[in-house]
Design an enzyme around this catalytic site. Structure first.
Site, PDB file in Angstrom:
ATOM      1  N   HIS A 171      -5.602  -9.487   3.788  1.00 52.85           N
ATOM      2  CA  HIS A 171      -6.953  -9.518   3.232  1.00 52.85           C
ATOM      3  C   HIS A 171      -7.853  -8.450   3.861  1.00 52.85           C
ATOM      4  O   HIS A 171      -8.841  -8.023   3.257  1.00 52.85           O
ATOM      5  CB  HIS A 171      -7.550 -10.913   3.448  1.00 52.85           C
ATOM      6  CG  HIS A 171      -8.650 -11.280   2.514  1.00 52.85           C
ATOM      7  ND1 HIS A 171      -9.472 -10.353   1.916  1.00 52.85           N
ATOM      8  CD2 HIS A 171      -9.070 -12.495   2.058  1.00 52.85           C
ATOM      9  CE1 HIS A 171     -10.370 -10.973   1.153  1.00 52.85           C
ATOM     10  NE2 HIS A 171     -10.127 -12.278   1.219  1.00 52.85           N
ATOM     11  N   ASP A 390       0.044  -5.252 -16.615  1.00 51.10           N
ATOM     12  CA  ASP A 390       1.189  -4.994 -17.503  1.00 51.10           C
ATOM     13  C   ASP A 390       2.015  -3.840 -16.937  1.00 51.10           C
ATOM     14  O   ASP A 390       1.579  -2.693 -16.928  1.00 51.10           O
ATOM     15  CB  ASP A 390       0.672  -4.656 -18.905  1.00 51.10           C
ATOM     16  CG  ASP A 390       1.794  -4.411 -19.908  1.00 51.10           C
ATOM     17  OD1 ASP A 390       2.976  -4.479 -19.511  1.00 51.10           O
ATOM     18  OD2 ASP A 390       1.469  -4.152 -21.081  1.00 51.10           O
TER      19      ASP A 390
END
Length: 442
Positions: A171, A390
Site C-alpha cells: 500500500h 481488460d
C-alpha cells in the site's frame, strides 16, 4: 518448471492448484536506479493489499488461452518500464523512513493451473484469506514488509480456459486510484494500446515543509484506552467475516432516516456518509463499548483535487489522507443517527490543502502512525473501476480483495457492474457479529 500442488477449499469442495516456482519479471527497457522517495502519506500505510480478477474466456476471444501467461508476463515487463519503482525493494533510509531502492530486481510471477472450471469458485467477492490466498503469491518466511516484494503476480488457469490474476502490492506504493491506474495500464499494454493515464512518478511534491507547520489537532493519531476490554473479546472469540448488501432502495431509506431523526442542520446526505455513520454506531454497540469509551472513526478522503495546486493526473502514490471523528460511545449510541452523520460531514469538510500539508508535517515531526484502539477504519472502493480491466479476454466476471488488512477495517464495495448499491464487508467476533447483523436491518 516444477509444479507444486496446493489445495483451495471453497464451496464445500477442493480445487487443486499446481504452482510453478516464481520467476522474476524485470522491466523490458532501461529505467532509473538509485533511491525513490516515498511521501509521508505513503509511510503510514505500509501494509500488503491482495486483489484478484476473474476472467472467463469464450469462442469469440481472438487470443488463445494457451498464451495467457506469456501475454500477461510480457505486458508486465513493459509496464514496469513506466512504473519502475515496483521492481525495486523496500528499505529504510538514514532518517528511519521507508524508501525504495530501485534495483530492478524484478517482480515475482507465478504460473498456476487449477483442475476445475472457473465456475467452481462460485461467489468469491467476500474476503477470505484461507481460501482466496491460494490465488495470490506471497513470499513464505517473510517476517516483515522489508522482506516482501513490492509487487507479485500469479495467473491461475482453469480447465475451461478462464483464469484468475492475483496481485499483491504494498500500500505504500499505491492508493486505490493509483493501483487501479497501474493495473489498467498493464492491461492496456497487453492489448497493444497507448496508456490512457501515464504515471506521474515525482512524489517530492508531497514532501514536508522545511519548517514543519502543524495547524490541526490530528486526532487520527490519538491513543485511547480500551476501557471496554475489547482486546479480550477479540482474543477469546473467532473472527467472523460477513457481507451486507445495501441496494439503491435501502440506501435511499437510510439517507432519509438520517435526515429525519433529529438534526435540522442536515440538508443533504450521501450514501457514503449515511452508511459510514450507521456502521460506526452499530459496530460500537455490537462490541458493547462502555458509555465512557472514547471511540474513533477514520476514513480516507482523496486529496488529489483538494490540494493547491491539485496533484497531477496519474499521480503514482498515495494521494489519500485520513480524517477523523471522535466522541464517546455513549454519546454516539444514545444520540440519533443524524449526530454521527453530521460528525462525518464535518470531518470531510475539514480536508483541504492546509489539512493535508499539516498531516504530512505532523508525521515529519512526530513519526506517529494512526492508532486503531477503539477505532473503525472505513475504506471505500465504490469509485474504483477494477471491473473494467481488460487484458484482451474481456472484463472481469468478478474482482475483489483477498482479505481485510486489519480487524478494525470495514470495506465498501460496489454492488456489481451496472448495479447501484454498496456491499459492506467487515469482520467481528462471533457474538458481536450477531448484534451487528440485527442492527443492519434498517
Amino acid at each position: 518448471m516444477e509444479l507444486k500442488m496446493d489445495g483451495l477449499s471453497i464451496n464445500e469442495g477442493i480445487i487443486r492448484i499446481k504452482k510453478t516456482e516464481p520467476v522474476l519479471i524485470r522491466p523490458a527497457g532501461e529505467t532509473n536506479d538509485g533511491f525513490y522517495f516515498l511521501s509521508n502519506l505513503d509511510q503510514n500505510v505500509a501494509t500488503i493489499i491482495q486483489t484478484f480478477y476473474c476472467f472467463k474466456t469464450d469462442e469469440e476471444n481472438t487470443k488463445s488461452t494457451e498464451i495467457v501467461y506469456e501475454v500477461i508476463k510480457e505486458a508486465l515487463s513493459k509496464v514496469l518500464v513506466k512504473f519502475y519503482p515496483l521492481a525495486g525493494i523496500l528499505t529504510i533510509n538514514s532518517e528511519g523512513k521507508l524508501i525504495v531502492q530501485c534495483t530492478n530486481k524484478g517482480v515475482p510471477f507465478v504460473e498456476a493451473v487449477a483442475d476445475n472450471e472457473i465456475e467452481a469458485l462460485g461467489d468469491i467477492t467476500i474476503p477470505d484469506p484461507m481460501t482466496l490466498g491460494k490465488l495470490v503469491y506471497t513470499v513464505s518466511g517473510a517476517e516483515n514488509i522489508l522482506q516482501m516484494p513490492l509487487l507479485t503476480a500469479q495467473v491461475t488457469r482453469f480447465k475451461c480456459g478462464g483464469f484468475v490474476l492475483g496481485i499483491t502490492i504494498n500500500h505504500c506504493m499505491v492508493d486505490g486510484i493509483s493501483a487501479m491506474e497501474f493495473v489498467n495500464s498493464w492491461a492496456e499494454i497487453a492489448r497493444g494500446i497507448p496508456l490512457t493515464v501515464p504515471p506521474f512518478l515525482d512524489r517530492y511534491i508531497l514532501r514536508s515543509k522545511q519548517s514543519p507547520k502543524i495547524e490541526f489537532t490530528h486526532n487520527e493519531f490519538k491513543e485511547m484506552n480500551d476501557v471496554s476490554n475489547m482486546v479480550t473479546l477479540y482474543q477469546e472469540e473467532q473472527m467472523l467475516y460477513k457481507s451486507f448488501l445495501f441496494d439503491s432502495d435501502k440506501l435511499e431509506h437510510l439517507k432519509k432516516m438520517a435526515m429525519e431523526d433529529g438534526s435540522s442542520s442536515i440538508k443533504s446526505c450521501t450514501s457514503f456518509t449515511a452508511l459510514t455513520a450507521l456502521v460506526w454506531r452499530a459496530r460500537s454497540k455490537a462490541l458493547k463499548m462502555k458509555p465512557n469509551q472514547q471511540t474513533k472513526l477514520l476514513f480516507a478522503v482523496d486529496g488529489r483535487s483538494k490540494l493547491n495546486p491539485p496533484l497531477p493526473k496519474g499521480y503514482f502514490g498515495n494521494g489519500i489522507v485520513l480524517t477523523c471523528c471522535l466522541c464517546s460511545a455513549g454519546e454516539l449510541i444514545e444520540k440519533p443517527l443524524s449526530f454521527a452523520v453530521q460528525l462525518v460531514q464535518e470531518a470531510i469538510s475539514l480536508v483541504n490543502d492546509n489539512y493535508i500539508r499539516s498531516t504530512i508535517d505532523y508525521f515529519e515531526v512526530t513519526r506517529q502512525r494512526p492508532s486503531l484502539t477503539a477505532t473503525v477504519l472505513i475504506t471505500t472502493w465504490t469509485k474504483l473501476d477494477f471491473d473494467t480491466t481488460d487484458f484482451g479476454w474481456g472484463k472481469p466476471t468478478q474482482s475483489g480483495c483477498v482479505t481485510l488488512p486489519e480487524k478494525e477495517v470495514v470495506l465498501f464495495l460496489s454492488h456489481g457492474r451496472g448495479k447501484k448499491g454498496m456491499n459492506l464487508l467487515l469482520g467481528l467476533p462471533v457474538t458481536a457479529m450477531k448484534i451487528f447483523e440485527e442492527l443492519m436491518l434498517v
